[in-house]
Design a protein around this motif. Sequence first.
Motif, mmCIF file in Angstrom:
data_model
loop_
_atom_site.group_PDB
_atom_site.id
_atom_site.type_symbol
_atom_site.label_atom_id
_atom_site.label_comp_id
_atom_site.label_asym_id
_atom_site.label_seq_id
_atom_site.Cartn_x
_atom_site.Cartn_y
_atom_site.Cartn_z
ATOM 1 N N HIS A 191 -8.767 4.784 3.459
ATOM 2 C CA HIS A 191 -8.822 3.326 3.544
ATOM 3 C C HIS A 191 -8.964 2.962 5.018
ATOM 4 O O HIS A 191 -8.522 3.696 5.883
ATOM 5 C CB HIS A 191 -7.544 2.683 2.993
ATOM 6 N N GLN A 192 -9.560 1.829 5.277
ATOM 7 C CA GLN A 192 -9.632 1.346 6.643
ATOM 8 C C GLN A 192 -8.963 -0.018 6.726
ATOM 9 O O GLN A 192 -9.059 -0.828 5.812
ATOM 10 C CB GLN A 192 -11.081 1.270 7.128
ATOM 11 N N TYR A 193 -8.263 -0.254 7.848
ATOM 12 C CA TYR A 193 -7.463 -1.457 8.025
ATOM 13 C C TYR A 193 -7.772 -2.120 9.362
ATOM 14 O O TYR A 193 -8.028 -1.436 10.353
ATOM 15 C CB TYR A 193 -5.968 -1.122 8.013
ATOM 16 N N LEU A 194 -7.714 -3.441 9.384
ATOM 17 C CA LEU A 194 -7.703 -4.147 10.654
ATOM 18 C C LEU A 194 -6.390 -3.863 11.368
ATOM 19 O O LEU A 194 -6.339 -3.583 12.567
ATOM 20 C CB LEU A 194 -7.871 -5.652 10.433
ATOM 21 N N GLY B 219 -4.741 5.370 5.638
ATOM 22 C CA GLY B 219 -4.016 5.392 4.383
ATOM 23 C C GLY B 219 -2.684 6.102 4.472
ATOM 24 O O GLY B 219 -2.462 6.935 5.354
ATOM 25 N N PRO B 220 -1.772 5.788 3.535
ATOM 26 C CA PRO B 220 -0.437 6.395 3.550
ATOM 27 C C PRO B 220 -0.455 7.885 3.253
ATOM 28 O O PRO B 220 0.493 8.588 3.601
ATOM 29 C CB PRO B 220 0.315 5.619 2.462
ATOM 30 N N ASP C 144 0.855 -1.181 0.000
ATOM 31 C CA ASP C 144 0.000 0.000 0.000
ATOM 32 C C ASP C 144 0.888 1.228 0.000
ATOM 33 O O ASP C 144 1.124 1.848 1.027
ATOM 34 C CB ASP C 144 -0.925 -0.027 1.216
ATOM 35 N N LYS C 145 1.361 1.613 -1.171
ATOM 36 C CA LYS C 145 2.337 2.690 -1.254
ATOM 37 C C LYS C 145 1.668 4.050 -1.354
ATOM 38 O O LYS C 145 0.631 4.218 -1.976
ATOM 39 C CB LYS C 145 3.261 2.473 -2.454
ATOM 40 N N PRO D 101 -3.017 -1.452 10.254
ATOM 41 C CA PRO D 101 -2.469 -0.598 9.204
ATOM 42 C C PRO D 101 -1.076 -1.036 8.797
ATOM 43 O O PRO D 101 -0.318 -1.571 9.605
ATOM 44 C CB PRO D 101 -2.433 0.780 9.872
ATOM 45 N N PRO D 102 -0.699 -0.826 7.534
ATOM 46 C CA PRO D 102 0.667 -1.113 7.106
ATOM 47 C C PRO D 102 1.666 -0.301 7.923
ATOM 48 O O PRO D 102 1.417 0.851 8.264
ATOM 49 C CB PRO D 102 0.670 -0.667 5.639
ATOM 50 N N MET D 103 2.787 -0.918 8.267
ATOM 51 C CA MET D 103 3.818 -0.236 9.036
ATOM 52 C C MET D 103 5.166 -0.419 8.340
ATOM 53 O O MET D 103 5.453 -1.486 7.799
ATOM 54 C CB MET D 103 3.894 -0.804 10.456
ATOM 55 N N SER D 104 5.965 0.623 8.364
ATOM 56 C CA SER D 104 7.277 0.579 7.731
ATOM 57 C C SER D 104 8.220 1.451 8.540
ATOM 58 O O SER D 104 8.066 2.673 8.581
ATOM 59 C CB SER D 104 7.186 1.090 6.284
ATOM 60 N N VAL D 105 9.188 0.819 9.197
ATOM 61 C CA VAL D 105 10.092 1.547 10.090
ATOM 62 C C VAL D 105 11.525 1.085 9.838
ATOM 63 O O VAL D 105 11.813 -0.110 9.877
ATOM 64 C CB VAL D 105 9.714 1.298 11.569
#
Length: 439
Positions: A42-45, A283-284, A23-24, A47-51
Motif C-alpha cells: 500500500h502507499q500512503y501520503l 503497509g503493516p 489499517d490493521k 503512513p498509519p502510526m501506532s506507538v
Amino acid sequence: MTVTSLRATPALIVLAVMGACSDKGGDPLKQYGPNPYLPEPHQYLLPPMSVPKAVGWKPGETPTVPAGLRIQAMATGLMHPRIVYTLPNGDVLVVESNSPGTLPFRPKDYIQGKVKARAGAAAKGGNRITLLRDANGDGVPELKTVLVDQLHSPFGVAWVAGTLYVANTDAIIAFPYAVGTTKITAPGVKLADLPAGPIDHHWTKSMVVSADGSKLYVGVGSNSNVTENGMAVEEGRAAIYEVDRLTGAKRIYATGTRNPTNLAIQPGTGQLFAVVNERDEIGPDLVPDYLSSIKDGGFYGWPWSYWGQHVDVRVHPQNPGMVARAIKPDYGLSSHVAALGLAFSDGETLSSKFASGAFVGEHGSWDRNPLNGYQVIFVPFAAGKPVGMPISVVTGFLAFDHKTVRGRPVGVALDRTGALLVADDVGNIVWRVSAGAGR
C-alpha cells in the motif's frame, strides 16, 4: 520547511496515530521463517502510526520469562542503555547512547520523530560506557562504574588484544584497555571514519570482530526510508563494512542492507550474521525485518527491491540489474519489529530449547497496528541455518491493552555464566535471565 509548517503538525500527529486503527496488520507468525507472507504493498501520503506511551517499570515489576527461567534487574538507573557486551574476565560493558540528532528532511520526518518520542525514543543518552562487575555470578554486581564517557552517540563495541574499539556514529575509536581496569584514562585514537553527516537518519553503527580477530565488521544504515532524501546522501550507506583492525583500512563487504542494526559471528563457522531493519510506509505487513548470513560482495535489495526480487516501485530510477542480483534473506522476523539485538546461544546454558540458535531483541514497532515486537525471541538453528518458529523468551514489556510500554529491549548478550543479558532503553535497566526457578 518553515516554522509555521512545523507548528501545524500536532494535529497531523493525532490523525496519524488514530489512522493506525483503520489499517490493521495480520498474524505476525505468518512472517517468520525463510518464506514469510508478503502481501501487496500500500502507499500512503502519511503512513498509519501506532506507538504506546512509555511509562517505565514500577517497583517489583519485571518482564516475564518462561517457566524454568529467572529474571532480575542486574543494573538500574542507566541512561538509555543500548548494547551489552561481555569482556573475557566476565565484566559487562553497557553502552548508553542515543541519536546525535538530525535535521528533519520532510514534514513526515518531523511527525514520525514526535510519534516515536512517545515510546521513549527521545530519552537522553549517556554517551558513555558503564562497567558492571559481578564476580560471583549471582547477577548482582559488586561494582558499577563509568568506564569511559564523552563519546559521540556510541553503539557497537568490541575488545581485542588490549584494545577496546567503540563505534561512534561517525568513527571507530580505539582505546588502549587492559581487561580488569575500571577506568579508561588514555585518549582514544580514530581508527576509521564512518558515514554520518548533518542527515544521520540511521545513526547506530553496529560492530563485531571477526573470528580470527583481524577484522571489524560495521553496520551502517541508510539515510532515508527509500531514497526520499536523494541518492547523494546514501553514498556508502545501507552497507556492512570490513575494517582492518590494525590499520583502519576499510572496504564495503555487503550492500543493500537498509539498516543492519546488529551483527554477530556464528560460533564454529565464523560466518557473519546480521539483523536488518527493512523499509516502511507500504503497509503493516511490509517489509519483514530479517536475520541473515551475510556474504562477501552480497547485495540484499535496498532500495530497489525487498525479499529478493520484490520491486519497490517508489524508487526512481528503477534498476532491474541490481534487482536481479538481490539475495533473499535467510529468515523473516515479521514486519516492523525493529530487531536491534543479536547474540548466538552457547549450548544449554538456559535450557535445552536454547542450545543452538540466536537471541534477537525486538525493540518494537511504531507504524503497525496491532503493535509488533517488544520482546526477546530465540530463533532455532539447524545445520547452521535458522529454521522453524521463534520462541518468545522475554515478554511483558508491552501492556496488554497496547497503550503503554514499560520497557523496550535492544542489545542482547550472554554473560560468562551463560545467562542472557538484555538492555532495556526505556526502563533504563539491564535485565539478566538465568536458569532456575522464579518469574
